[in-house]
Motif scaffolding. Sequence first.
Motif, PDB file in Angstrom:
ATOM      1  N   ALA A 119      -3.233   0.357   4.071  1.00 55.52           N
ATOM      2  CA  ALA A 119      -4.210   1.033   3.227  1.00 55.52           C
ATOM      3  C   ALA A 119      -5.556   0.343   3.374  1.00 55.52           C
ATOM      4  N   GLY A 147       0.926   5.173   1.273  1.00 54.29           N
ATOM      5  CA  GLY A 147       0.331   6.086   2.235  1.00 54.29           C
ATOM      6  C   GLY A 147       1.347   6.466   3.274  1.00 54.29           C
ATOM      7  N   GLU A 165       3.227  -0.031   6.874  1.00 54.34           N
ATOM      8  CA  GLU A 165       2.387   0.800   6.009  1.00 54.34           C
ATOM      9  C   GLU A 165       1.051   0.084   5.839  1.00 54.34           C
ATOM     10  N   PRO A 216       0.820  -1.208   0.000  1.00 52.63           N
ATOM     11  CA  PRO A 216       0.000   0.000   0.000  1.00 52.63           C
ATOM     12  C   PRO A 216       0.851   1.254   0.000  1.00 52.63           C
TER      13      PRO A 216
END
Length: 256
Positions: A184, A168, A182, A166
């Motif tokens: 998402a 972000g 991480e 992901p």
Amino acid sequence: MKTHLVAGTVLTFMLSTPATADWNFSGPPNANAFIQTDNMTLELQCDWVRFAPAGYEDSQDIVSKQGLSFRFMKDGSTEVGAFQAGSVNADISLVDNYPVEVRFFDQGDYDFVLDQIAQNAVLNLSMADQDVSYGIFTLKGSSAAVRSLRAACGSNASTSQSMEAPEGIVYCGGGAVQRVIEYAIVGQSGDQWDAVVTVNGETVRAMTSYSFFGNSEPPAGFQVALLGEDRSEFLVFSDGGRNWIEFGDYTYDQCN
């Protein structure tokens, strides 16, 4: 352990009648083959079996004994194969407060169980090494259901292997255990696995929970809990311009 062809063995516990119902298949995103009766459910997913017996005390007994025998009958009375799940070859636990979940350590063992379910007439789930049954299921329709499950699981495996990490906020740190985390949100509302989490390059599916373990007042800054498919738990916070994740005994702050 696997056993094969015990011809002519008539099992006394088969005086009980099998649960009368047909097998069904439910497709992705949570593909499963299942049979459900008035008081019992047996569900097969890509990498585990869940069995909800008629009584909660049976679930407790299976987990406390750490044993469950899968006995396969070709005609309702003659045992032609068996697999005994226990602590040496499977993880047996209670999930959602009631069903027993069996996760096989070796995919080959699970393949054997699926093969037998697909090709025989009756499945007896019983105490390990004893002729005491927890539940008896007819296998009518199981061949098509297992075939559909395997096709869906193969598709999911390909999707998982190609799943990208992901993009972000990136979280780093952890003190004694350094990680880069991480996540998402990728699914629609109501999907079981509606998020993905990447830890040091390894990505797993997760489900979101916006309640803090049942507490009416979550800690300041709490945003969401990410409950990983591998039973990991990530708590996401954002407060006063600071973003961080709590995972295990460590805190990981935003680092991008």
